[in-house]
Design an enzyme around this catalytic site. Structure first.
Site, PDB file in Angstrom:
ATOM      1  N   HIS A  12       0.842  -1.204   0.000  1.00  0.00           N
ATOM      2  CA  HIS A  12       0.000   0.000   0.000  1.00  0.00           C
ATOM      3  C   HIS A  12       0.872   1.248   0.000  1.00  0.00           C
ATOM      4  O   HIS A  12       2.016   1.246   0.475  1.00  0.00           O
ATOM      5  CB  HIS A  12      -0.929   0.018   1.219  1.00  0.00           C
ATOM      6  CG  HIS A  12      -0.195   0.102   2.519  1.00  0.00           C
ATOM      7  ND1 HIS A  12       0.300   1.295   3.017  1.00  0.00           N
ATOM      8  CD2 HIS A  12       0.159  -0.854   3.406  1.00  0.00           C
ATOM      9  CE1 HIS A  12       0.917   1.071   4.159  1.00  0.00           C
ATOM     10  NE2 HIS A  12       0.846  -0.233   4.421  1.00  0.00           N
ATOM     11  N   THR A  15       1.246   6.242   4.283  1.00  0.00           N
ATOM     12  CA  THR A  15       0.295   6.920   5.167  1.00  0.00           C
ATOM     13  C   THR A  15       1.084   7.924   6.005  1.00  0.00           C
ATOM     14  O   THR A  15       2.315   7.873   6.050  1.00  0.00           O
ATOM     15  CB  THR A  15      -0.409   5.928   6.112  1.00  0.00           C
ATOM     16  OG1 THR A  15       0.552   5.437   7.059  1.00  0.00           O
ATOM     17  CG2 THR A  15      -1.026   4.759   5.351  1.00  0.00           C
ATOM     18  N   ASN A  18       3.244   5.955   8.325  1.00  0.00           N
ATOM     19  CA  ASN A  18       4.490   5.480   7.717  1.00  0.00           C
ATOM     20  C   ASN A  18       5.517   6.607   7.693  1.00  0.00           C
ATOM     21  O   ASN A  18       6.678   6.416   8.058  1.00  0.00           O
ATOM     22  CB  ASN A  18       4.275   5.019   6.267  1.00  0.00           C
ATOM     23  CG  ASN A  18       3.473   3.759   6.121  1.00  0.00           C
ATOM     24  OD1 ASN A  18       2.612   3.690   5.249  1.00  0.00           O
ATOM     25  ND2 ASN A  18       3.717   2.752   6.936  1.00  0.00           N
ATOM     26  N   GLN A  24       1.978   0.862  12.788  1.00  0.00           N
ATOM     27  CA  GLN A  24       0.637   0.942  12.228  1.00  0.00           C
ATOM     28  C   GLN A  24      -0.123  -0.377  12.392  1.00  0.00           C
ATOM     29  O   GLN A  24      -1.275  -0.371  12.814  1.00  0.00           O
ATOM     30  CB  GLN A  24       0.792   1.289  10.736  1.00  0.00           C
ATOM     31  CG  GLN A  24      -0.406   1.746  10.037  1.00  0.00           C
ATOM     32  CD  GLN A  24      -0.002   2.450   8.744  1.00  0.00           C
ATOM     33  OE1 GLN A  24      -0.448   3.554   8.515  1.00  0.00           O
ATOM     34  NE2 GLN A  24       0.821   1.845   7.918  1.00  0.00           N
ATOM     35  N   ARG A  65      -6.267   1.303   3.569  1.00  0.00           N
ATOM     36  CA  ARG A  65      -5.116   1.796   2.816  1.00  0.00           C
ATOM     37  C   ARG A  65      -4.761   0.865   1.658  1.00  0.00           C
ATOM     38  O   ARG A  65      -4.290   1.313   0.618  1.00  0.00           O
ATOM     39  CB  ARG A  65      -3.917   2.040   3.729  1.00  0.00           C
ATOM     40  CG  ARG A  65      -3.384   0.841   4.489  1.00  0.00           C
ATOM     41  CD  ARG A  65      -2.314   1.283   5.499  1.00  0.00           C
ATOM     42  NE  ARG A  65      -1.758   0.203   6.292  1.00  0.00           N
ATOM     43  CZ  ARG A  65      -2.192  -0.179   7.473  1.00  0.00           C
ATOM     44  NH1 ARG A  65      -3.244   0.420   8.021  1.00  0.00           N
ATOM     45  NH2 ARG A  65      -1.586  -1.151   8.139  1.00  0.00           N
ATOM     46  N   GLU A  92      -2.128  -6.959   7.613  1.00  0.00           N
ATOM     47  CA  GLU A  92      -0.794  -6.756   8.191  1.00  0.00           C
ATOM     48  C   GLU A  92      -0.646  -7.452   9.540  1.00  0.00           C
ATOM     49  O   GLU A  92      -1.624  -7.745  10.227  1.00  0.00           O
ATOM     50  CB  GLU A  92      -0.535  -5.249   8.340  1.00  0.00           C
ATOM     51  CG  GLU A  92       0.815  -4.854   8.929  1.00  0.00           C
ATOM     52  CD  GLU A  92       2.014  -5.317   8.115  1.00  0.00           C
ATOM     53  OE1 GLU A  92       2.236  -6.551   8.006  1.00  0.00           O
ATOM     54  OE2 GLU A  92       2.766  -4.449   7.625  1.00  0.00           O
ATOM     55  N   GLY A 156       3.764  -4.420   4.224  1.00  0.00           N
ATOM     56  CA  GLY A 156       5.183  -4.738   4.285  1.00  0.00           C
ATOM     57  C   GLY A 156       5.477  -6.089   4.910  1.00  0.00           C
ATOM     58  O   GLY A 156       6.279  -6.866   4.386  1.00  0.00           O
TER      59      GLY A 156
END
Length: 195
Positions: A12, A15, A18, A24, A65, A92, A156
């Site tokens: 994604h 943000t 990030n 997050q 996101r 995530e 990630g």
């Protein structure tokens, strides 16, 4: 390594969390303008990689996101924005009590957790959260069920675990693998490349 369909993986877009280096995890934080530009860029790149985007499966994590990133990517490809699958296994890693904390502050706020993470970053689990080992099992289950090429928009941690599974990497390396937001990861024929 094992045979696997081609996966075009997009993390994604950025943000504000990030950008600020704030944990997050599974918090539903929206893209910022940089993240939207990254999504447009990755959609443009996909146009050069996919022979016929309309014949490719698209799947995303359920978080906002990733869904916004997917919809921007699909718009860049000239496809209906909402015509993709959602799979909760692609969400995530949960950072539990660490979510919302700045990376620079976590050592002060949770010195014991920080020390334990240094000892075994793959198996360490934050209070109320998941370990990379937990995430790896979840992602490995998803990857093993894939039968055709697909475009994935996820996170990630998922990217790291997916590479370890598909490429046969030592799972202990997972926490240290890079995961840029402005590149498309192509996993194909037991190899990987960033585009």
């Amino acid at each position: 390594m094992r045979d696997h369909p081609t996966i075009y993986f997009i993390r994604h877009g950025e943000t504000d969390w990030n950008r600020d280096r704030r944990y997050q995890g599974q918090r539903d934080i929206p893209l910022n303008e940089t993240g939207r530009a990254q999504a447009r860029r990755n959609g443009d790149v996909l146009r050069t990689l996919l022979p016929d985007p309309s014949r490719t499966r698209f799947v995303a994590s359920p978080l906002g996101r990733t869904r916004e990133t997917m919809e921007i990517v699909r718009r860049e490809l000239g496809l209906a924005e909402a015509d993709y699958d959602i799979d909760p296994r692609l969400i995530e890693l949960s950072y539990g009590a660490w979510e919302g904390t700045l990376q620079d502050d976590v050592a002060t706020q949770d010195p014991d957790g920080t020390a334990a993470r240094r000892v075994d970053p793959f198996r360490w689990r934050p209070s109320g959260g998941e370990s990379y080992a937990d995430l790896f099992a979840r992602v490995k289950g998803w990857a093993g069920a894939q039968t055709g090429d697909c475009v994935v928009v996820s996170h990630g941690g998922v990217s790291r675990c997916l590479r370890a599974d598909v490429l046969g990497l030592d799972p202990g390396l997972i926490p240290s693998l890079e995961s840029p937001q402005n590149r498309v990861l192509v996993l194909e024929n037991g190899t990987m490349r960033w585009v």
